[in-house]
Scaffold this active site. Structure first.
Site, PDB file in Angstrom:
ATOM      1  N   ILE A 104       0.856  -1.183   0.000  1.00 26.01           N
ATOM      2  CA  ILE A 104       0.000   0.000   0.000  1.00 26.01           C
ATOM      3  C   ILE A 104       0.897   1.239   0.000  1.00 26.01           C
ATOM      4  O   ILE A 104       1.793   1.346   0.845  1.00 26.01           O
ATOM      5  CB  ILE A 104      -0.878   0.027   1.280  1.00 26.01           C
ATOM      6  CG1 ILE A 104      -1.676  -1.275   1.428  1.00 26.01           C
ATOM      7  CG2 ILE A 104      -1.786   1.242   1.281  1.00 26.01           C
ATOM      8  CD1 ILE A 104      -2.737  -1.488   0.414  1.00 26.01           C
ATOM      9  N   HIS A 121      -5.437  -4.267 -10.900  1.00 26.63           N
ATOM     10  CA  HIS A 121      -5.942  -5.184  -9.872  1.00 26.63           C
ATOM     11  C   HIS A 121      -6.684  -6.342 -10.550  1.00 26.63           C
ATOM     12  O   HIS A 121      -7.494  -6.111 -11.456  1.00 26.63           O
ATOM     13  CB  HIS A 121      -6.890  -4.430  -8.927  1.00 26.63           C
ATOM     14  CG  HIS A 121      -7.427  -5.305  -7.846  1.00 26.63           C
ATOM     15  ND1 HIS A 121      -6.661  -5.704  -6.765  1.00 26.63           N
ATOM     16  CD2 HIS A 121      -8.633  -5.897  -7.697  1.00 26.63           C
ATOM     17  CE1 HIS A 121      -7.381  -6.493  -5.999  1.00 26.63           C
ATOM     18  NE2 HIS A 121      -8.583  -6.631  -6.541  1.00 26.63           N
ATOM     19  N   GLY A 155      -7.151   4.707  -0.092  1.00 23.41           N
ATOM     20  CA  GLY A 155      -7.789   3.466   0.350  1.00 23.41           C
ATOM     21  C   GLY A 155      -7.120   2.262  -0.306  1.00 23.41           C
ATOM     22  O   GLY A 155      -6.146   2.405  -1.039  1.00 23.41           O
TER      23      GLY A 155
HETATM   24  C1  GAR Z   1      -1.354  -8.975 -11.541  1.00 22.79           C
HETATM   25  O1  GAR Z   1      -2.418  -9.856 -11.808  1.00 22.79           O
HETATM   26  C2  GAR Z   1      -1.848  -7.818 -10.709  1.00 22.79           C
HETATM   27  O2  GAR Z   1      -3.155  -7.440 -10.965  1.00 22.79           O
HETATM   28  C3  GAR Z   1      -1.737  -8.392  -9.326  1.00 22.79           C
HETATM   29  O3  GAR Z   1      -0.524  -9.078  -9.329  1.00 22.79           O
HETATM   30  C4  GAR Z   1      -0.304  -9.607 -10.635  1.00 22.79           C
HETATM   31  C5  GAR Z   1       1.103  -9.258 -11.049  1.00 22.79           C
HETATM   32  O4  GAR Z   1       1.507  -9.983 -12.160  1.00 22.79           O
HETATM   33  N1  GAR Z   1      -1.786  -7.356  -8.342  1.00 22.79           N
HETATM   34  C6  GAR Z   1      -2.458  -7.459  -7.219  1.00 22.79           C
HETATM   35  O5  GAR Z   1      -3.024  -8.468  -6.859  1.00 22.79           O
HETATM   36  C7  GAR Z   1      -2.444  -6.203  -6.360  1.00 22.79           C
HETATM   37  N2  GAR Z   1      -3.471  -6.274  -5.361  1.00 22.79           N
HETATM   38  P1  GAR Z   1       2.889  -9.685 -12.874  1.00 22.79           P
HETATM   39  O6  GAR Z   1       3.956  -9.546 -11.771  1.00 22.79           O
HETATM   40  O7  GAR Z   1       3.138 -10.876 -13.744  1.00 22.79           O
HETATM   41  O8  GAR Z   1       2.737  -8.416 -13.658  1.00 22.79           O
END
Ligand code: GAR
EC number: 2.1.2.2
Length: 212
Positions: A104, A121, A155
């Protein structure tokens, strides 16, 4: 969040990308920028909250400056947030892209970069915010989920939504299979959003993001 308006860029929009893991979203941006001289943005640095991740290796392979800012190297979260803000400020970004960055962002960071930080997200916000967006949608029994690219506010995954894509949940899905299908769609969405914001600019009016 205060109303914000982006400058109409006369030069490529400077991006700092923040990662925590495999960095496939970062790679999609790198590939799109390399493939299209008119993309309108360039990545000037990649930052992470941990060492030894594929996301940093991707940045290094692309010849980009990288930095790591770990919470455990700082006295508290506020000190970490300040250090991260300082590191990012050094690269003078127009936009900061949180692409799988699993922390965060705090007060100091958002004071400096509020209205200029986007996050991706893996769920259709406002449903299933937080760290386990894919797992939570699956456990809830949702029939569709997807991904959301949004501006970051103070948030957890609550900032103004820029764009969303829908992914169907299949009976046989587990968290990993569903997440991989979401990520295919998510990478395309993130590239499209970053390109549009960079080329066309944007306004944030309350909860509405207007891209001309
Ligand atoms: C993605 O799906 C992103 O949305 C998620 O982590 C993954 C990263 O993939 N993020 C979250 O969950 C944040 N709350 P990557 O490292 O292969 O780009």
């Amino acid at each position: 969040m205060a109303p914000a308006e982006s400058p109409q860029p006369a030069r490529p929009c400077r991006l700092v990308v923040l990662v925590s893991g495999s960095g496939t979203n970062l790679q999609a941006l790198l590939d799109a920028i390399a493939a299209d001289p008119g993309f309108g943005a360039s990545i000037v640095a990649v930052g992470a909250d941990r060492d030894g991740i594929a996301g940093l290796e991707r940045a290094e392979r692309a010849g980009l400056p990288t930095f790591v800012c770990r919470v455990k190297d700082h006295e508290d979260r506020a000190a970490w947030d300040l250090a991260l803000a300082e590191a990012v400020t050094g690269y003078q970004p127009d936009l900061v892209v949180s692409a799988g960055f699993m922390k965060i962002l705090g007060k100091e960071f958002l004071t400096r970069f509020g209205g200029r930080v986007i996050n991706t997200h893996p769920a259709l916000l406002p449903s299933f915010p937080g760290t386990h967006g894919v797992r939570d949608a699956l456990a809830y029994g949702a029939k569709v989920t997807g991904c959301t690219v949004h501006f970051v506010d103070d948030g957890v995954d609550t900032g103004p939504i820029i764009a969303q894509s829908v992914v169907e949940v299949r009976n046989e899905d587990d968290e990993n299979a569903l997440h991989e299908r979401i990520k295919e769609v998510e990478r395309r969405l993130l590239v499209e959003v970053v390109g549009r914001l960079a080329r066309d600019g944007y306004r944030i009016e309350g909860r509405k993001v207007i891209v001309p």
